[in-house]
Design a protein around this motif. Structure first.
Motif, PDB file in Angstrom:
ATOM      1  N   LEU A 139      -4.270   7.974  -6.780  1.00 59.72           N
ATOM      2  CA  LEU A 139      -4.024   7.851  -5.342  1.00 59.72           C
ATOM      3  C   LEU A 139      -5.232   7.320  -4.583  1.00 59.72           C
ATOM      4  O   LEU A 139      -5.112   6.963  -3.411  1.00 59.72           O
ATOM      5  N   ALA A 140      -6.380   7.257  -5.261  1.00 59.76           N
ATOM      6  CA  ALA A 140      -7.560   6.658  -4.630  1.00 59.76           C
ATOM      7  C   ALA A 140      -7.592   5.150  -4.795  1.00 59.76           C
ATOM      8  O   ALA A 140      -8.276   4.452  -4.035  1.00 59.76           O
TER       9      ALA A 140
ATOM     10  N   VAL B 231     -15.233   8.019  -5.267  1.00 62.15           N
ATOM     11  CA  VAL B 231     -14.288   8.665  -6.177  1.00 62.15           C
ATOM     12  C   VAL B 231     -14.934   8.783  -7.549  1.00 62.15           C
ATOM     13  O   VAL B 231     -15.279   7.760  -8.162  1.00 62.15           O
TER      14      VAL B 231
ATOM     15  N   ALA C 239      -3.938  15.051  -0.775  1.00 68.48           N
ATOM     16  CA  ALA C 239      -4.366  13.761  -1.318  1.00 68.48           C
ATOM     17  C   ALA C 239      -3.711  12.606  -0.557  1.00 68.48           C
ATOM     18  O   ALA C 239      -4.373  11.634  -0.177  1.00 68.48           O
ATOM     19  N   LEU C 240      -2.418  12.730  -0.318  1.00 72.40           N
ATOM     20  CA  LEU C 240      -1.711  11.661   0.388  1.00 72.40           C
ATOM     21  C   LEU C 240      -2.160  11.556   1.844  1.00 72.40           C
ATOM     22  O   LEU C 240      -2.273  10.454   2.394  1.00 72.40           O
TER      23      LEU C 240
ATOM     24  N   ASN D 251      -5.149  12.306   3.052  1.00 73.21           N
ATOM     25  CA  ASN D 251      -6.478  11.698   3.092  1.00 73.21           C
ATOM     26  C   ASN D 251      -6.449  10.242   2.651  1.00 73.21           C
ATOM     27  O   ASN D 251      -7.245   9.430   3.133  1.00 73.21           O
ATOM     28  N   ARG D 252      -5.562   9.915   1.745  1.00 77.06           N
ATOM     29  CA  ARG D 252      -5.388   8.516   1.358  1.00 77.06           C
ATOM     30  C   ARG D 252      -5.034   7.675   2.580  1.00 77.06           C
ATOM     31  O   ARG D 252      -5.555   6.574   2.770  1.00 77.06           O
ATOM     32  N   SER D 253      -4.139   8.222   3.419  1.00 79.20           N
ATOM     33  CA  SER D 253      -3.750   7.521   4.639  1.00 79.20           C
ATOM     34  C   SER D 253      -4.874   7.539   5.674  1.00 79.20           C
ATOM     35  O   SER D 253      -5.181   6.514   6.293  1.00 79.20           O
TER      36      SER D 253
ATOM     37  N   SER E 143       0.806  -1.225   0.000  1.00 81.81           N
ATOM     38  CA  SER E 143       0.000   0.000   0.000  1.00 81.81           C
ATOM     39  C   SER E 143       0.838   1.274   0.000  1.00 81.81           C
ATOM     40  O   SER E 143       0.305   2.365   0.119  1.00 81.81           O
TER      41      SER E 143
ATOM     42  N   MET F  81      -7.298   4.188   2.170  1.00 78.78           N
ATOM     43  CA  MET F  81      -7.798   3.858   0.831  1.00 78.78           C
ATOM     44  C   MET F  81      -6.941   2.812   0.128  1.00 78.78           C
ATOM     45  O   MET F  81      -7.438   2.010  -0.663  1.00 78.78           O
ATOM     46  N   ALA F  82      -5.641   2.824   0.418  1.00 76.97           N
ATOM     47  CA  ALA F  82      -4.746   1.895  -0.274  1.00 76.97           C
ATOM     48  C   ALA F  82      -5.039   0.442   0.054  1.00 76.97           C
ATOM     49  O   ALA F  82      -4.700  -0.462  -0.719  1.00 76.97           O
TER      50      ALA F  82
ATOM     51  N   TRP G  44     -13.063  13.351  -4.484  1.00 76.60           N
ATOM     52  CA  TRP G  44     -13.259  12.366  -3.428  1.00 76.60           C
ATOM     53  C   TRP G  44     -14.399  12.886  -2.551  1.00 76.60           C
ATOM     54  O   TRP G  44     -14.389  14.055  -2.122  1.00 76.60           O
TER      55      TRP G  44
END
Length: 536
Positions: free
Chosen positions: A369-370, A497, A465-466, A468-470, A9, A474-475, A531
């Motif tokens: 990134l989503a 998304v 973005a990174l 919120n990804r964390s 991830s 999302m990964a 998102w």
């Protein structure tokens, strides 16, 4: 993120050492990278992959290695590399180094020994030396062409020829030879003992050649899996036997808890997925995603197929949009024809629509990134850097430009030294402003110091973005496809998304915008990704 499987991830930031940051002189170096590791950590990534910094004559900017166990003086010393690894670990960043096993430099001791040895000697068996064809051996052994243009064979003084799928200064190793295999297993351990977390493997699909060396008669390309039905499988790319090599490497990686990522330019997604079976690579770049045209249909098909083939082998999908070999995404998506793009852009070529390209690039980054899995970012991608499309020919250094006699501009335009400080010479790349490639006019506008405090900048958009990804994990989430014609619509865990292309779409009722690539009211405009959360 599961500690012992962090690569599944992770977001990994590619540093091209020549162009990242210099501690002195026109070329970037390891001390410059160490100086800016705090910046890389601030972007929100998990690891750093460095293009080669090994000892090399630099004919292909480090992808021609003369000593795999030492640092080229251009970049510093082995002590500098160890200090960089230590500092990265302090910051929670893992270091991945670039391994080049398909070929060495022609200055490598092995090749120099081979040049002075007799035909058929053990020294020559480490490479592909063969007699030529014709009455007196004056013709190359096969009709193969080099990726960089011209024939893939060069003749030596005693009349034999050696194979080089790339530049003449990059002779291909013979991986049928046990000595070659033993040497690279030792090289893996050398760097793992110094604390690296893994390897990106260059030309991973090219190590094994058909030993019969048949003619191929087709235009050369680094990519295998041609769609034309009348083209037979390439005798030098993606041969089944290559997997034996990586199965022998995997126990070494497992011993150290490290990973490896394949650069395998294989069009067929199912064949590419074979590289990430449970006993081979941990990651393989998804070049189908990078090369996909900017349309809902193409991207949806690529994403669906990628998950489908990788799930069958239990592997994550590794997303990528840019690297040191392709036109930068902010320019590529501004071309009339989107996709992988040309090999460089000249000033007299059709120019990208930069405003459109940047808008689409932001949307593409937010989409990438989503997506569950891992992702790679190329240095400067987080700044929205465009391609240098007005580079003078006198400044070009890519061997592709020279071997194609200027038919292709080459990759220099995506390798321009990064801008750090908008008011300093050379945009702060080096202490005295020197840069190994000239920066384009207006480069300072993209500088880190100018973007750092601007909430609307590309840099802070990527940081958001990174983050919120964390935050929403999302990964590692489950993805559900609810797309409709012309619009991508995915549920990634608790986040929805949506990416629009030519048309607009309403913001769905009951959902609020978490992050968007372009301004959104109650409507999502063209070339925009958002998102959304339900507010629960």
């Amino acid at each position: 993120m599961t500690t012992n499987q962090w690569w599944r991830s992770a977001v990994i930031y590619q540093v091209y050492p020549r162009s990242f940051k210099s501690s002195g002189g026109p070329v970037g170096d390891l001390r410059g990278i160490t100086e800016k590791l705090d910046y890389i950590a601030s972007v929100g990534v998990d690891a750093v992959w460095l293009s080669p910094f090994f000892r090399s004559p630099q004919n292909d900017h480090g992808y021609d290695v003369s000593d795999y166990r030492d640092v080229d003086p251009l970049f510093g010393t082995l002590a500098d590399a160890e200090a960089m690894i230590a500092r990265a670990n302090e910051l929670g960043l893992k270091i991945i180094v670039d391994l080049v096993p398909n070929h060495t430099s022609n200055e490598h001791p092995w090749f120099q020994e081979a040049l002075h040895a007799a035909p058929g000697s053990p020294a020559r068996e480490r490479y592909w030396f063969r007699d030529g064809r014709g009455e007196s051996g004056e013709l190359p052994p096969t009709d193969w062409e080099s990726v960089f243009g011209g024939p893939a064979w060069t003749r030596v003084d005693d009349g034999q020829w050696y194979l080089h799928l790339f530049d003449t200064s990059q002779p291909d190793l013979n991986w049928e030879n046990p000595e070659v295999r033993e040497e690279f297993e030792s090289i893996l351990r050398f760097w793992l003992d110094r604390g690296v977390a893994g390897f990106r493997v260059d030309v991973a699909h090219g190590l094994m050649k058909d030993p019969a060396l048949p003619d191929w008669r087709h235009q050369w390309a680094m990519v295998t899996g041609q769609e034309e039905n009348d083209i037979p499988p390439a005798p030098m790319w993606d041969r089944d036997a290559v997997h034996e090599i990586y199965r022998s490497w995997r126990p070494i990686l497992d011993e150290y808890g490290a990973m490896m990522c394949a650069e395998a330019w294989v069009i067929d997604d199912a064949r590419r997925s074979l590289y990430v079976r449970g006993d081979e690579f941990h990651q393989c770049f998804n070049f189908s995603f990078l090369a996909s045209p900017w349309t809902a249909e193409d991207l949806r098909s690529t994403i669906r197929r990628s998950y489908e083939v990788n799930r069958k082998v239990g592997a994550p999908t590794t997303w990528v949009l840019s690297n040191h070999d392709v036109v930068r995404i902010a320019s590529r998506l501004g071309l009339e024809q989107t996709g992988k793009g040309p090999n460089g852009i000249y000033a007299h070529d059709p120019q990208p629509d930069l405003e459109l390209g940047v808008k689409r690039a932001r949307a593409a980054h937010l989409l990438m990134l989503a997506l569950p899995g891992s992702a790679y970012l190329y240095n400067g991608e987080e700044l929205g850097l465009p391609e240098h499309t007005a580079l003078p020919d006198s400044a070009r250094q890519d061997p592709t430009f020279f071997r194609t006699k200027g038919l292709e501009a080459g990759r220099d335009g995506c390798r321009i030294p990064l801008p750090w400080a908008s008011t300093e010479p050379g945009a702060g790349f080096s202490p005295d402003g020197q840069t190994w490639l000239p920066q384009p006019e207006g480069w300072a506008e993209y500088a880190v110091d100018r973007q750092d405090d601007d909430p609307e900048s590309y840099l802070n958009f990527m940081r958001a973005a990174l983050a919120n990804r964390s935050r929403f994990a999302m990964a590692e989430a489950t993805i559900h496809d609810e797309s409709s014609e012309g619009v991508l619509d995915y549920r990634v865990g608790d986040v929805r998304v949506i990416t629009c292309f030519d048309d607009e779409a309403p913001v769905p009722q009951g959902w609020r915008v978490l992050l968007s690539s372009s301004p959104v009211t109650d409507t999502i405009g063209p070339d925009t990704t958002v998102w959304l959360t339900s507010g629960r």
